[in-house]
Design an enzyme around this catalytic site. Structure first.
Site, PDB file in Angstrom:
ATOM      1  N   ILE A   1      31.228  56.852  46.238  1.00  0.00           N
ATOM      2  CA  ILE A   1      32.432  56.719  45.215  1.00  0.00           C
ATOM      3  C   ILE A   1      33.730  56.671  45.754  1.00  0.00           C
ATOM      4  O   ILE A   1      33.881  56.880  46.860  1.00  0.00           O
ATOM      5  CB  ILE A   1      32.178  58.422  44.535  1.00  0.00           C
ATOM      6  CG1 ILE A   1      32.318  59.637  45.248  1.00  0.00           C
ATOM      7  CG2 ILE A   1      30.754  58.268  43.793  1.00  0.00           C
ATOM      8  CD1 ILE A   1      32.244  60.786  44.664  1.00  0.00           C
ATOM      9  N   ASP A   2      34.626  56.398  45.058  1.00  0.00           N
ATOM     10  CA  ASP A   2      36.032  56.257  45.213  1.00  0.00           C
ATOM     11  C   ASP A   2      36.558  57.500  46.228  1.00  0.00           C
ATOM     12  O   ASP A   2      36.342  58.578  45.697  1.00  0.00           O
ATOM     13  CB  ASP A   2      36.871  55.657  44.189  1.00  0.00           C
ATOM     14  CG  ASP A   2      36.289  54.248  43.628  1.00  0.00           C
ATOM     15  OD1 ASP A   2      35.610  53.769  44.318  1.00  0.00           O
ATOM     16  OD2 ASP A   2      36.545  53.986  42.346  1.00  0.00           O
ATOM     17  N   LYS A   3      37.752  57.077  46.639  1.00  0.00           N
ATOM     18  CA  LYS A   3      38.498  58.223  47.538  1.00  0.00           C
ATOM     19  C   LYS A   3      38.625  59.358  46.778  1.00  0.00           C
ATOM     20  O   LYS A   3      38.756  60.585  47.020  1.00  0.00           O
ATOM     21  CB  LYS A   3      39.582  57.413  48.217  1.00  0.00           C
ATOM     22  CG  LYS A   3      40.480  58.460  48.819  1.00  0.00           C
ATOM     23  CD  LYS A   3      41.970  57.708  49.452  1.00  0.00           C
ATOM     24  CE  LYS A   3      42.908  58.770  49.997  1.00  0.00           C
ATOM     25  NZ  LYS A   3      43.789  57.869  50.577  1.00  0.00           N
TER      26      LYS A   3
ATOM     27  N   THR B   1      37.917  60.044  43.527  1.00  0.00           N
ATOM     28  CA  THR B   1      36.835  60.357  42.688  1.00  0.00           C
ATOM     29  C   THR B   1      36.184  61.550  43.160  1.00  0.00           C
ATOM     30  O   THR B   1      35.780  61.492  44.333  1.00  0.00           O
ATOM     31  CB  THR B   1      36.029  59.391  42.149  1.00  0.00           C
ATOM     32  OG1 THR B   1      36.612  58.043  41.534  1.00  0.00           O
ATOM     33  CG2 THR B   1      34.832  59.615  41.251  1.00  0.00           C
TER      34      THR B   1
ATOM     35  N   ARG C   1      36.166  52.311  36.399  1.00  0.00           N
ATOM     36  CA  ARG C   1      37.490  52.069  36.279  1.00  0.00           C
ATOM     37  C   ARG C   1      38.012  50.738  35.460  1.00  0.00           C
ATOM     38  O   ARG C   1      38.827  50.648  34.583  1.00  0.00           O
ATOM     39  CB  ARG C   1      38.230  52.407  37.425  1.00  0.00           C
ATOM     40  CG  ARG C   1      37.986  53.595  38.059  1.00  0.00           C
ATOM     41  CD  ARG C   1      38.410  53.914  39.666  1.00  0.00           C
ATOM     42  NE  ARG C   1      39.650  53.879  39.854  1.00  0.00           N
ATOM     43  CZ  ARG C   1      40.326  53.802  40.845  1.00  0.00           C
ATOM     44  NH1 ARG C   1      39.588  53.906  42.178  1.00  0.00           N
ATOM     45  NH2 ARG C   1      41.621  53.753  40.994  1.00  0.00           N
TER      46      ARG C   1
END
Length: 347
Positions: free
Chosen positions: A154-156, A158, A256
């Protein structure tokens, strides 16, 4: 002695390529320092200019100046005297929020600001650095060197749930579940605007041709990978909506990108335009309220809340849920209070 000095000088001059960019055919003329700012994560213009001045940025194997204008089909290289560290992982004693663990798998609740795996400009402080400290050896997927234990990410900025494979057996079986889209992944998101009804977003996701840091929706499968997100409304709060997103596929920045494509970017998602007031009034009081919400939640409002999968060894279905982190919860409470007071004023 002279021969030894000559060899030493050759060693000192050896450079290693850390980043290589082949410029798209549609690229407009643009100063290279500005061009690289859009493609190198966590790099300021000053750092890029210093690298150019030091001769660490080459275009078509030639040293250039900061004023050089990038053209279509240019090949840009960032070269440094040290070899790349993309697959070299250093153990770091970083605390982890472990939700579940046995001999085969571990489920973590990732905090905001933590990068999942090392990469360019992010060699330390990542989840993989922490995992390498906690475990002597974790398996890796073929072609995924430097990312031990990871079957997804998962993104930084998130937050939320990740499953880590602790054995080869677990990695193989979890990877198959991700490939088959049988993993349950539900995210909670706060988005700009009033989403009228539940729905599904599909399309091909690929890198934006003008800014490689972000993703874009395409109609042509040659430009991206197929993606599917199902969403449903959880709570309407006037100028924003709390929704649940269920992933069928897992592309980079999928939620996103999808939400921006339907005109509802995530609240405070800067790269996708959500860090501006997109809905609401023009009054200063409202602007101050939104700024206060941005300050409480200084990142995209996205949380991986639910994760479900079949245990690779016991074959039991496991389902986990992580509560909203404090920053998300506080911002949501402010929106609830604002929405409630606005409704009462109208009544």
């Amino acid at each position: 002695m002279a021969e030894d000095l000559e060899l030493l000088e050759q060693d000192e001059q050896e450079l290693f390529e850390h980043l290589r960019i082949e410029v798209d055919k549609g690229q407009a003329l643009l100063r290279i320092d500005k061009f690289l700012m859009n493609r190198v994560e966590n790099a300021s213009r000053n750092k890029i200019q210093n690298a150019i001045d030091a001769g660490s940025v080459l275009v078509n194997d030639n040293v250039i100046k900061s004023s050089y204008k990038v053209k279509p089909f240019d090949v840009i290289s960032v070269v440094l005297p040290d070899p790349p560290r993309d697959t070299e992982v250093y153990p770091e004693d970083i605390p982890l929020d472990i939700v579940f663990e046995d001999d085969d798998v571990m489920v973590l609740n990732k905090v905001a600001g933590m990068v999942v795996h090392p990469g360019f400009n992010n060699y330390t402080g990542t989840l993989v650095n922490a995992l390498t400290h906690h475990f002597n050896q974790l398996p890796t997927l073929p072609g995924n060197a430097g990312r031990p234990g990871l079957v997804h990410r998962i993104d930084k900025d998130t937050t939320g749930l990740l499953v880590i494979a602790k054995s080869e057996w677990a990695m193989t079986h979890l990877a198959k579940q991700f490939f088959d889209h049988s993993i349950t992944r539900k995210y909670v998101a706060l988005v700009w605007g009033d989403i009228e009804q539940d729905g599904t977003i599909t399309g091909y996701i690929g890198r934006n041709l003008k800014d490689r840091r972000v993703m874009t929706m395409y109609d042509d499968p040659e430009n991206g990978k197929w993606s599917v997100t199902h969403y449903k409304v959880l709570e309407r709060l006037g100028y924003v909506t709390l929704i649940e997103c269920q992933l069928e596929t897992g592309r980079t920045h999928q939620i996103r990108t999808h939400l921006k494509s339907i005109g509802h970017p995530l609240f405070n998602d800067a790269p996708y335009g959500g860090d501006r007031i997109l809905k609401g009034t023009v009054f200063n009081k409202y602007r101050q309220f939104v700024d206060n919400c941005f300050a409480l939640l200084p990142r995209q409002a996205l949380h991986a809340q639910v994760l479900g999968f079949v245990h690779p060894k016991t074959k039991q279905y496991l389902n986990f849920e992580a509560p909203l982190p404090e920053d998300f919860r506080l911002a949501l409470e402010k929106w609830r209070a604002y929405s409630s007071s606005s409704t009462q004023e109208q009544d």
